[in-house]
Design a protein around this motif. Structure first.
Motif, PDB file in Angstrom:
ATOM      1  N   ASP A 137       0.847  -1.199   0.000  1.00  0.00           N
ATOM      2  CA  ASP A 137       0.000   0.000   0.000  1.00  0.00           C
ATOM      3  C   ASP A 137       0.885   1.253   0.000  1.00  0.00           C
ATOM      4  N   GLN A 138       0.708   2.117   1.011  1.00  0.00           N
ATOM      5  CA  GLN A 138       1.497   3.350   1.039  1.00  0.00           C
ATOM      6  C   GLN A 138       2.766   3.223   1.886  1.00  0.00           C
ATOM      7  N   CYS A 174       4.294   6.693   3.006  1.00  0.00           N
ATOM      8  CA  CYS A 174       4.102   7.618   1.890  1.00  0.00           C
ATOM      9  C   CYS A 174       2.681   8.152   1.895  1.00  0.00           C
ATOM     10  N   GLY A 224       0.558   8.006  -0.440  1.00  0.00           N
ATOM     11  CA  GLY A 224      -0.345   7.164  -1.205  1.00  0.00           C
ATOM     12  C   GLY A 224       0.404   5.995  -1.821  1.00  0.00           C
ATOM     13  N   THR A 225      -0.350   5.088  -2.423  1.00  0.00           N
ATOM     14  CA  THR A 225       0.240   3.898  -3.029  1.00  0.00           C
ATOM     15  C   THR A 225       1.168   4.253  -4.188  1.00  0.00           C
ATOM     16  N   ALA A 253       4.409   5.567  -2.870  1.00  0.00           N
ATOM     17  CA  ALA A 253       5.237   4.495  -2.302  1.00  0.00           C
ATOM     18  C   ALA A 253       5.969   3.749  -3.408  1.00  0.00           C
TER      19      ALA A 253
END
Length: 150
Positions: free
Chosen positions: A91-92, A132, A134-135, A138
């Motif tokens: 994910d993030q 991060c 968002g994904t 990241a």
């Protein structure tokens, strides 16, 4: 003028001018209305680990040590080359596995990048968790780290 402001000023002087003697620092500061003693400059030189390097005319000038001249990004590249084992992402979140004892320094260098994709960096002894925003961010951050180590 505070110590950190004065030392930032000295760093700028070194970049802009040839400073050969401590008295050159004193003169430059006083010209800008900042009273300072030679003893204070001497302590700043020691704190900043300034070195004297040869000039083309056979004289010597003050300079920052090489590692202090590098940008955080360049320092990060050099440190990762010796310390990075591997990274992964979910994910993030980005998880970096480092050699033991190296994660705090690498985490600090990542923070110094002020990368807007990164919300937070948490460093242990041998691992770093990068949170991060968002994904997609990241993915980009992990790709950037992997690209630095080749």
């Amino acid at each position: 003028m505070q110590k950190n402001e004065r030392q930032a000023y000295l760093k700028q002087l070194i970049k802009d001018q040839v400073i050969e003697r401590q008295s050159d620092f004193v003169t430059a500061l006083e010209a800008d209305g900042v009273p300072v003693t030679q003893a204070t400059i001497s302590r700043d030189i020691k704190d900043m680990q300034l070195v004297k390097v040869p000039t083309t005319g056979g004289r010597y000038r003050y300079s920052l040590p090489l590692e202090k001249q590098l940008s955080p990004l360049d320092k990060l590249r050099r440190t990762l080359a010796a310390a990075y084992r591997h990274g992964d992402r979910m994910d993030q979140f980005v998880h970096l596995v480092m050699n033991p004892g190296t994660a705090p320094a690498v985490g600090n260098l990542i923070d110094q990048l002020h990368d807007q994709r990164i919300f937070a960096t948490i460093a242990g002894d041998a691992a770093i968790l990068i949170v991060c925003r968002g994904t997609a961010q990241a993915k980009e951050v992990l790709e950037m780290i992997d690209a630095m180590v080749g």
